[in-house]
Design a protein around this motif. Structure first.
Motif, PDB file in Angstrom:
ATOM      1  N   LEU A  46       0.845  -1.190   0.000  1.00 35.40           N
ATOM      2  CA  LEU A  46       0.000   0.000   0.000  1.00 35.40           C
ATOM      3  C   LEU A  46       0.884   1.245   0.000  1.00 35.40           C
ATOM      4  O   LEU A  46       2.055   1.193   0.383  1.00 35.40           O
ATOM      5  CB  LEU A  46      -0.901  -0.005   1.234  1.00 35.40           C
ATOM      6  CG  LEU A  46      -1.881  -1.182   1.358  1.00 35.40           C
ATOM      7  CD1 LEU A  46      -2.520  -1.180   2.736  1.00 35.40           C
ATOM      8  CD2 LEU A  46      -2.946  -1.119   0.271  1.00 35.40           C
ATOM      9  N   ASP A  47       0.332   2.362  -0.425  1.00 39.14           N
ATOM     10  CA  ASP A  47       1.091   3.613  -0.413  1.00 39.14           C
ATOM     11  C   ASP A  47       1.446   4.003   1.022  1.00 39.14           C
ATOM     12  O   ASP A  47       0.630   3.864   1.940  1.00 39.14           O
ATOM     13  CB  ASP A  47       0.279   4.736  -1.044  1.00 39.14           C
ATOM     14  CG  ASP A  47       0.130   4.573  -2.553  1.00 39.14           C
ATOM     15  OD1 ASP A  47       0.947   3.846  -3.142  1.00 39.14           O
ATOM     16  OD2 ASP A  47      -0.809   5.163  -3.120  1.00 39.14           O
ATOM     17  N   TYR A  48       2.675   4.477   1.200  1.00 34.90           N
ATOM     18  CA  TYR A  48       3.088   4.982   2.506  1.00 34.90           C
ATOM     19  C   TYR A  48       4.167   6.030   2.298  1.00 34.90           C
ATOM     20  O   TYR A  48       4.792   6.126   1.241  1.00 34.90           O
ATOM     21  CB  TYR A  48       3.629   3.843   3.388  1.00 34.90           C
ATOM     22  CG  TYR A  48       4.949   3.275   2.910  1.00 34.90           C
ATOM     23  CD1 TYR A  48       6.168   3.823   3.311  1.00 34.90           C
ATOM     24  CD2 TYR A  48       4.978   2.187   2.046  1.00 34.90           C
ATOM     25  CE1 TYR A  48       7.376   3.315   2.857  1.00 34.90           C
ATOM     26  CE2 TYR A  48       6.170   1.663   1.590  1.00 34.90           C
ATOM     27  CZ  TYR A  48       7.367   2.232   2.000  1.00 34.90           C
ATOM     28  OH  TYR A  48       8.554   1.727   1.541  1.00 34.90           O
ATOM     29  N   SER A  49       4.418   6.831   3.337  1.00 32.24           N
ATOM     30  CA  SER A  49       5.507   7.794   3.350  1.00 32.24           C
ATOM     31  C   SER A  49       6.133   7.775   4.736  1.00 32.24           C
ATOM     32  O   SER A  49       5.420   7.724   5.746  1.00 32.24           O
ATOM     33  CB  SER A  49       4.994   9.201   3.026  1.00 32.24           C
ATOM     34  OG  SER A  49       6.052  10.139   3.038  1.00 32.24           O
ATOM     35  N   TYR A  50       7.458   7.804   4.789  1.00 32.83           N
ATOM     36  CA  TYR A  50       8.190   7.689   6.051  1.00 32.83           C
ATOM     37  C   TYR A  50       9.274   8.749   6.093  1.00 32.83           C
ATOM     38  O   TYR A  50      10.123   8.821   5.200  1.00 32.83           O
ATOM     39  CB  TYR A  50       8.805   6.295   6.162  1.00 32.83           C
ATOM     40  CG  TYR A  50       9.963   6.163   7.120  1.00 32.83           C
ATOM     41  CD1 TYR A  50       9.766   6.152   8.502  1.00 32.83           C
ATOM     42  CD2 TYR A  50      11.265   6.044   6.648  1.00 32.83           C
ATOM     43  CE1 TYR A  50      10.827   6.029   9.381  1.00 32.83           C
ATOM     44  CE2 TYR A  50      12.344   5.918   7.519  1.00 32.83           C
ATOM     45  CZ  TYR A  50      12.111   5.911   8.892  1.00 32.83           C
ATOM     46  OH  TYR A  50      13.163   5.785   9.753  1.00 32.83           O
ATOM     47  N   ARG A 105       9.498   6.468   0.588  1.00 29.85           N
ATOM     48  CA  ARG A 105       8.151   5.992   0.292  1.00 29.85           C
ATOM     49  C   ARG A 105       8.235   4.838  -0.697  1.00 29.85           C
ATOM     50  O   ARG A 105       9.303   4.539  -1.249  1.00 29.85           O
ATOM     51  CB  ARG A 105       7.281   7.118  -0.277  1.00 29.85           C
ATOM     52  CG  ARG A 105       7.821   7.801  -1.540  1.00 29.85           C
ATOM     53  CD  ARG A 105       6.735   8.516  -2.319  1.00 29.85           C
ATOM     54  NE  ARG A 105       5.785   7.550  -2.858  1.00 29.85           N
ATOM     55  CZ  ARG A 105       4.472   7.613  -2.673  1.00 29.85           C
ATOM     56  NH1 ARG A 105       3.938   8.592  -1.966  1.00 29.85           N
ATOM     57  NH2 ARG A 105       3.677   6.697  -3.193  1.00 29.85           N
ATOM     58  N   ASN A 106       7.080   4.217  -0.898  1.00 28.71           N
ATOM     59  CA  ASN A 106       7.015   3.188  -1.934  1.00 28.71           C
ATOM     60  C   ASN A 106       7.117   3.845  -3.302  1.00 28.71           C
ATOM     61  O   ASN A 106       6.780   5.019  -3.470  1.00 28.71           O
ATOM     62  CB  ASN A 106       5.705   2.408  -1.825  1.00 28.71           C
ATOM     63  CG  ASN A 106       4.486   3.298  -1.997  1.00 28.71           C
ATOM     64  OD1 ASN A 106       4.257   4.187  -1.185  1.00 28.71           O
ATOM     65  ND2 ASN A 106       3.704   3.064  -3.042  1.00 28.71           N
ATOM     66  N   PRO A 107       7.598   3.137  -4.319  1.00 31.33           N
ATOM     67  CA  PRO A 107       7.698   3.724  -5.660  1.00 31.33           C
ATOM     68  C   PRO A 107       6.347   4.212  -6.153  1.00 31.33           C
ATOM     69  O   PRO A 107       5.319   3.560  -5.965  1.00 31.33           O
ATOM     70  CB  PRO A 107       8.212   2.562  -6.516  1.00 31.33           C
ATOM     71  CG  PRO A 107       8.945   1.697  -5.545  1.00 31.33           C
ATOM     72  CD  PRO A 107       8.181   1.796  -4.262  1.00 31.33           C
ATOM     73  N   THR A 108       6.353   5.357  -6.812  1.00 30.92           N
ATOM     74  CA  THR A 108       5.101   5.945  -7.293  1.00 30.92           C
ATOM     75  C   THR A 108       4.729   5.454  -8.681  1.00 30.92           C
ATOM     76  O   THR A 108       3.630   5.702  -9.149  1.00 30.92           O
ATOM     77  CB  THR A 108       5.225   7.474  -7.332  1.00 30.92           C
ATOM     78  OG1 THR A 108       6.368   7.832  -8.140  1.00 30.92           O
ATOM     79  CG2 THR A 108       5.421   8.031  -5.934  1.00 30.92           C
TER      80      THR A 108
END
Length: 368
Positions: free
Chosen positions: A219-223, A339-342
Motif C-alpha cells: 500500500l502507499d506509505y511515506s516515512y 516511500r514506496n515507488p510511485t
C-alpha cells in the motif's frame, strides 16, 4: 503400502531441485534491453530441471511451491554516472505458450567502476510443471554504456536455484492442516484402519502442504526518518495468498503464523528517497521484526532520486503459533523522506515480496 507410504516418503526426501553455478563468458549488460543470462548447464546429477538449448531457461518438472533464488555479479570496465547507475535483476517464469510472468525484480545502484557487485533475490513461487524459470539483467542508466558485464571468473559469483518445499500446495487459501504427531509404534499393537490412516496420512498432509504465504504488493506509505524510528511496510490485501491459515493483519503490516515450527522467511521491497541525489542521507535499513522485536536487519545505499532501490533479506526463524511478523523500514539520517515507488502501481512487475513457508512442523525450537 508402497504407494501409500514408501513412494510419498521417497519423493519428499528427494524433491525436484535445481542448482546451477556459473555463466557463459562474454555477456554484456545492455542499456534499455534485457539480457537473459546464459548459464553453464549443470550436470544431470545436479538438477531435475531440464534446460533449453540456449541454457537460459530451466523447465519445472512437477507442480508445487518452490523456493527460487538467483545471484549474479556485475562489474563495469568504464565510467558510471556521478551518483551511480541502476542495475535491475529480473526473476521470471515462462509458461509453455511463451507468456512471461514476473516473480521478482530488484534494483541496486552501482557506483564504483571496476568493483564487482553482487545482485541477488529469493522468493516463494507456485510453479506448474512445464513452466520455465530464467534470469534477466537490465542497465537503467541515464547515459549509454556498453561497459557493464557479467563478471568473469569463479562459478560461485553466479547461481540460480529452485527447491520444492510444498509438493501439493498451491498458495490458495485453505484450512490449517492438523498438528503433526509422530506416535510410537508398539510391538503387536492392533490398529483400526482409521488409526492406521491417521498415523500415515496426517504427517504426509503436513509435509506435502505446509503453511505458506506470499504477498507481492504494498500500500502507499511515506516515512520521514527520525532517530530510532522504524516504519512498518503495509502489504496489500488483494495481493495476499496463503495456505494453512496465515492471517494478514489490519492495515497490512503484520503476518500471523498459524502454527509453531521453523520457517524460512524471504522478503524484498523497493523504496524511493526524496531530496537530491548523492551519498548524503543515502543509507536505509530493512528489518524483519517478530512481535515488535527486530530479528534481522539489512543495510543498503540509495544514491539516486527519481529511481528506486531494493532492500532484500532471507531468514530461518522459529515461530510460535500466533507470532506476528512484519517488514520495517528505517533510515540513518533524520529528516530524509522515503516511500514506496510511485510508478509501479497497477503493473505486473513484482518489486515487493514477503513470503514464508514452514520447513520443520514438529520443531519446538531452532535446536534439532
Amino acid at each position: 503400502m508402497n504407494a501409500a507410504v514408501r513412494d510419498p516418503l521417497t519423493y519428499l526426501s528427494n524433491p525436484p531441485r535445481l542448482i546451477c553455478r556459473g555463466v557463459a563468458s562474454g555477456q554484456k549488460v545492455p542499456r534499455g534491453q534485457q539480457l537473459y543470462v546464459r548459464w553453464t548447464p549443470p550436470n544431470s546429477s545436479d538438477s531435475s530441471f531440464p534446460t533449453d538449448a540456449g541454457a537460459q531457461w530451466f523447465t519445472v518438472p512437477d507442480s508445487g511451491i518452490y523456493l527460487v533464488s538467483a545471484s549474479v555479479t556485475v562489474d563495469s570496465i568504464g565510467s558510471t554516472q556521478v551518483d551511480g547507475d541502476g542495475v535491475v535483476l529480473f526473476l521470471t517464469k515462462r509458461a509453455t505458450p511463451g507468456t512471461q510472468t514476473s516473480m521478482a525484480i530488484v534494483r541496486e545502484i552501482y557506483q564504483r567502476p571496476g568493483i564487482p557487485q553482487l545482485y541477488s533475490v529469493q522468493t516463494l513461487a507456485y510453479l506448474q510443471a512445464g513452466e520455465s524459470i530464467g534470469v534477466a539483467l537490465y542497465l537503467d542508466s541515464g547515459s549509454p554504456s556498453d561497459a557493464y558485464r557479467l563478471t568473469a571468473g569463479s562459478e560461485a559469483q553466479h547461481s540460480i536455484s529452485a527447491h520444492m518445499v510444498g509438493a501439493a500446495a498451491t498458495l490458495q487459501s485453505g484450512p490449517t492442516n492438523p498438528p503433526i504427531t509422530i506416535p510410537s509404534w508398539a510391538d503387536s499393537e492392533v490398529l483400526a484402519p482409521s488409526d492406521l490412516a491417521s498415523r500415515i496420512t496426517t504427517p504426509l498432509q503436513v509435509l506435502y502442504s505446509p503453511p505458506a504465504f506470499l504477498v507481492q504488493s504494498v500500500l502507499d506509505y511515506s516515512y520521514t526518518a527520525s532517530a530510532g524510528q522504524r516504519r512498518s511496510i503495509p502489504w496489500r490485501g488483494s495481493a495476499f495468498e496463503q495456505a494453512g491459515g496465515w492471517i494478514l493483519g489490519a492495515g497490512g503490516t503484520t503476518l500471523t503464523a498459524p502454527r509453531s515450527g521453523v520457517y524460512l522467511i524471504s522478503y524484498f521491497t523497493a523504496v524511493e528517497r526524496a531530496g537530491t541525489s548523492g551519498t548524503a542521507g543515502s543509507s536505509f535499513q530493512i528489518y524483519l521484526v517478530r512481535n515488535g522485536v527486530p530479528i534481522a536487519v539489512h543495510h543498503r545505499q540509495h544514491t539516486r532520486t527519481g529511481m528506486w532501490a531494493s532492500g532484500i533479506g532471507s531468514e530461518l526463524v522459529f515461530l510460535k503459533a500466533g507470532d506476528a511478523l512484519s517488514v520495517e523500514l528505517s533510515a540513518a539520517t533524520a529528516g530524509t523522506t522515503w516511500r514506496n515507488p510511485t510508478q509501479d502501481s497497477g503493473t505486473n512487475e513484482v518489486w515487493h515480496s514477503f513470503s514464508g513457508v514452514l520447513l520443520a512442523p514438529s520443531a519446538t525450537s531452532m535446536q534439532g
